[in-house]
Scaffold this active site. Structure first.
Site, PDB file in Angstrom:
ATOM      1  N   SER A  90       0.859  -1.187   0.000  1.00 28.58           N
ATOM      2  CA  SER A  90       0.000   0.000   0.000  1.00 28.58           C
ATOM      3  C   SER A  90       0.891   1.232   0.000  1.00 28.58           C
ATOM      4  O   SER A  90       2.064   1.168   0.406  1.00 28.58           O
ATOM      5  CB  SER A  90      -0.865   0.003   1.266  1.00 28.58           C
ATOM      6  OG  SER A  90      -1.579   1.214   1.382  1.00 28.58           O
ATOM      7  N   TYR A 130      -2.139  -0.606  10.472  1.00 28.62           N
ATOM      8  CA  TYR A 130      -2.151  -0.964   9.038  1.00 28.62           C
ATOM      9  C   TYR A 130      -0.815  -0.586   8.400  1.00 28.62           C
ATOM     10  O   TYR A 130      -0.209  -1.384   7.689  1.00 28.62           O
ATOM     11  CB  TYR A 130      -3.318  -0.243   8.359  1.00 28.62           C
ATOM     12  CG  TYR A 130      -3.485  -0.554   6.884  1.00 28.62           C
ATOM     13  CD1 TYR A 130      -3.966  -1.795   6.459  1.00 28.62           C
ATOM     14  CD2 TYR A 130      -3.182   0.394   5.905  1.00 28.62           C
ATOM     15  CE1 TYR A 130      -4.137  -2.072   5.109  1.00 28.62           C
ATOM     16  CE2 TYR A 130      -3.351   0.125   4.561  1.00 28.62           C
ATOM     17  CZ  TYR A 130      -3.831  -1.102   4.166  1.00 28.62           C
ATOM     18  OH  TYR A 130      -4.003  -1.374   2.821  1.00 28.62           O
TER      19      TYR A 130
HETATM   20  N1  NAP Z   1      -8.688  -0.503  -1.406  1.00 29.09           N
HETATM   21  C1  NAP Z   1      -7.665   0.280  -1.089  1.00 29.09           C
HETATM   22  O1  NAP Z   1      -7.816   1.537  -0.964  1.00 29.09           O
HETATM   23  C2  NAP Z   1      -6.290  -0.296  -0.941  1.00 29.09           C
HETATM   24  C3  NAP Z   1      -5.199   0.590  -1.019  1.00 29.09           C
HETATM   25  C4  NAP Z   1      -3.910   0.086  -0.887  1.00 29.09           C
HETATM   26  C5  NAP Z   1      -3.701  -1.269  -0.703  1.00 29.09           C
HETATM   27  N2  NAP Z   1      -4.783  -2.111  -0.618  1.00 29.09           N
HETATM   28  C6  NAP Z   1      -4.497  -3.533  -0.383  1.00 29.09           C
HETATM   29  O2  NAP Z   1      -4.973  -4.277  -1.482  1.00 29.09           O
HETATM   30  C7  NAP Z   1      -5.298  -5.611  -1.064  1.00 29.09           C
HETATM   31  C8  NAP Z   1      -6.694  -5.970  -1.558  1.00 29.09           C
HETATM   32  O3  NAP Z   1      -7.600  -5.073  -0.975  1.00 29.09           O
HETATM   33  P1  NAP Z   1      -9.037  -4.707  -1.599  1.00 29.09           P
HETATM   34  O4  NAP Z   1      -9.114  -3.240  -1.658  1.00 29.09           O
HETATM   35  O5  NAP Z   1      -9.302  -5.514  -2.805  1.00 29.09           O
HETATM   36  O6  NAP Z   1      -9.949  -5.159  -0.367  1.00 29.09           O
HETATM   37  P2  NAP Z   1     -11.253  -6.095  -0.241  1.00 29.09           P
HETATM   38  O7  NAP Z   1     -12.178  -5.828  -1.349  1.00 29.09           O
HETATM   39  O8  NAP Z   1     -11.688  -5.923   1.165  1.00 29.09           O
HETATM   40  O9  NAP Z   1     -10.635  -7.544  -0.444  1.00 29.09           O
HETATM   41  C9  NAP Z   1      -9.773  -8.108   0.516  1.00 29.09           C
HETATM   42  C10 NAP Z   1      -9.591  -9.550   0.151  1.00 29.09           C
HETATM   43  O10 NAP Z   1      -8.703 -10.157   1.102  1.00 29.09           O
HETATM   44  C11 NAP Z   1      -9.228 -11.421   1.452  1.00 29.09           C
HETATM   45  N3  NAP Z   1      -8.802 -11.816   2.803  1.00 29.09           N
HETATM   46  C12 NAP Z   1      -8.798 -11.059   3.939  1.00 29.09           C
HETATM   47  N4  NAP Z   1      -8.387 -11.790   4.974  1.00 29.09           N
HETATM   48  C13 NAP Z   1      -8.108 -13.032   4.492  1.00 29.09           C
HETATM   49  C14 NAP Z   1      -7.655 -14.245   5.083  1.00 29.09           C
HETATM   50  N5  NAP Z   1      -7.397 -14.333   6.406  1.00 29.09           N
HETATM   51  N6  NAP Z   1      -7.494 -15.333   4.284  1.00 29.09           N
HETATM   52  C15 NAP Z   1      -7.750 -15.256   2.974  1.00 29.09           C
HETATM   53  N7  NAP Z   1      -8.177 -14.147   2.352  1.00 29.09           N
HETATM   54  C16 NAP Z   1      -8.364 -13.054   3.109  1.00 29.09           C
HETATM   55  C17 NAP Z   1     -10.736 -11.255   1.360  1.00 29.09           C
HETATM   56  O11 NAP Z   1     -11.351 -12.484   1.053  1.00 29.09           O
HETATM   57  P3  NAP Z   1     -12.267 -13.345   2.083  1.00 29.09           P
HETATM   58  O12 NAP Z   1     -13.031 -12.365   2.916  1.00 29.09           O
HETATM   59  O13 NAP Z   1     -13.038 -14.208   1.191  1.00 29.09           O
HETATM   60  O14 NAP Z   1     -11.278 -14.113   2.870  1.00 29.09           O
HETATM   61  C18 NAP Z   1     -10.880 -10.329   0.155  1.00 29.09           C
HETATM   62  O15 NAP Z   1     -10.965 -11.068  -1.035  1.00 29.09           O
HETATM   63  C19 NAP Z   1      -5.164  -5.613   0.469  1.00 29.09           C
HETATM   64  O16 NAP Z   1      -3.933  -6.161   0.842  1.00 29.09           O
HETATM   65  C20 NAP Z   1      -5.195  -4.120   0.817  1.00 29.09           C
HETATM   66  O17 NAP Z   1      -4.533  -3.846   2.025  1.00 29.09           O
HETATM   67  C21 NAP Z   1      -6.056  -1.654  -0.747  1.00 29.09           C
END
Ligand code: NAP
Length: 233
Positions: free
Chosen positions: A136, A149
């Site tokens: 991130s 985080y």
């Molecule tokens: N959205 C943003 O603004 C942003 C910015 C920078 C970085 N990121 C990073 O990008 C990545 C994806 O985020 P996103 O925005 O796509 O969020 P999201 O829509 O909330 O998706 C998060 C994913 O992580 C999975 N997950 C969480 N805990 C898990 C576990 N214990 N085991 C297996 N799977 C798990 C969830 O699947 P299940 O619930 O099915 O397990 C879900 O598919 C993350 O690492 C996040 O920190 C996001």
């Protein structure tokens, strides 16, 4: 010799991971969609079609991760791409109870370590592979109210950079992806001040991966930081 290449994408049931999984499958990778929510994974797999396989797995379950990676390797003959994408967000710094801080590190850093511990030896034996660690912008810049985080993502950036230096000489590429706000559920749940069109789109993350995969073997990229104009400070 393997016929098709294999990609493992964690957190592939929704958000960034789902978009990356769909994109990699379109590039021809046999794509393994990892996550806890089976319904989300199956819906994503249905959108992809025959190139997709669902793997219901909690990435914080160390023995289950070990078993799952061994099974993939025995069935597919190897792993060509690992996208360490799954992660969680909640607010809080030193105000958090110890257990919450530990949960953040367990999900956003220790679980990635576990996956890497299993996958890196496989790629070393192949002498090839590409690891994308979805960190991130909060892994590059700390921010008020998000210390847990940021700590987890700074940790992932550090692990990724160390592996970049260790593995690139062995033919294995490693890149950390460090986006600011991305238009997914996580951003809204975290209270993003941006409108959807002001945020980075999940497709931008896949397009970054697609670009990186096209580079020649000698061109290594340690990290890519993506920012939206409204969140640069
Ligand atoms: N959205 C943003 O603004 C942003 C910015 C920078 C970085 N990121 C990073 O990008 C990545 C994806 O985020 P996103 O925005 O796509 O969020 P999201 O829509 O909330 O998706 C998060 C994913 O992580 C999975 N997950 C969480 N805990 C898990 C576990 N214990 N085991 C297996 N799977 C798990 C969830 O699947 P299940 O619930 O099915 O397990 C879900 O598919 C993350 O690492 C996040 O920190 C996001």
């Amino acid at each position: 010799m393997k016929e098709n290449k294999t990609a493992v994408v964690t957190g592939a049931g929704k958000g960034i991971g789902k978009t990356i999984a769909i994109g990699l499958a379109k590039l021809g990778y046999n794509t393994i969609l990892v996550g806890r929510n089976k319904q989300n994974l199956e819906n994503a797999a249905q959108e992809i079609g025959s190139n997709a396989k669902v793997l219901q797995l909690d990435i914080t379950d160390r023995p289950a991760v070990k078993e799952a990676i061994a099974k993939i390797v025995s069935e597919k003959g190897g792993i060509d791409i690992l996208v360490n994408n799954a992660g969680i967000y909640f607010d809080g710094s030193v105000d958090l109870p110890d257990e919450e801080f530990e949960k953040m590190l367990k999900t956003n850093l220790t679980a990635q370590f576990s996956l890497l511990k299993e996958v890196v030896p496989v790629m070393k034996a192949q002498k090839s592979g590409y690891i994308f660690n979805v960190a991130s912008r909060a892994g590059k810049v700390g921010f008020a109210g998000g210390g847990a985080y940021s700590a987890s993502k700074f940790g992932l950036v550090g692990l990724s950079e160390s592996l970049y230096r260790e593995l690139n000489p062995l033919g294995i590429k490693v890149t950390a992806l460090c986006p600011g706000w991305v238009n997914t559920d996580m951003a809204y749940d975290a209270g993003t001040p941006l409108e959807s069109e002001e945020m980075i789109q999940p497709e931008d993350l896949f397009k970054t991966i697609e670009w990186l995969l096209q580079l020649s073997p000698a061109a290594c990229v340690k990290e890519v930081v993506l920012e939206s104009p409204k969140s640069i400070s």
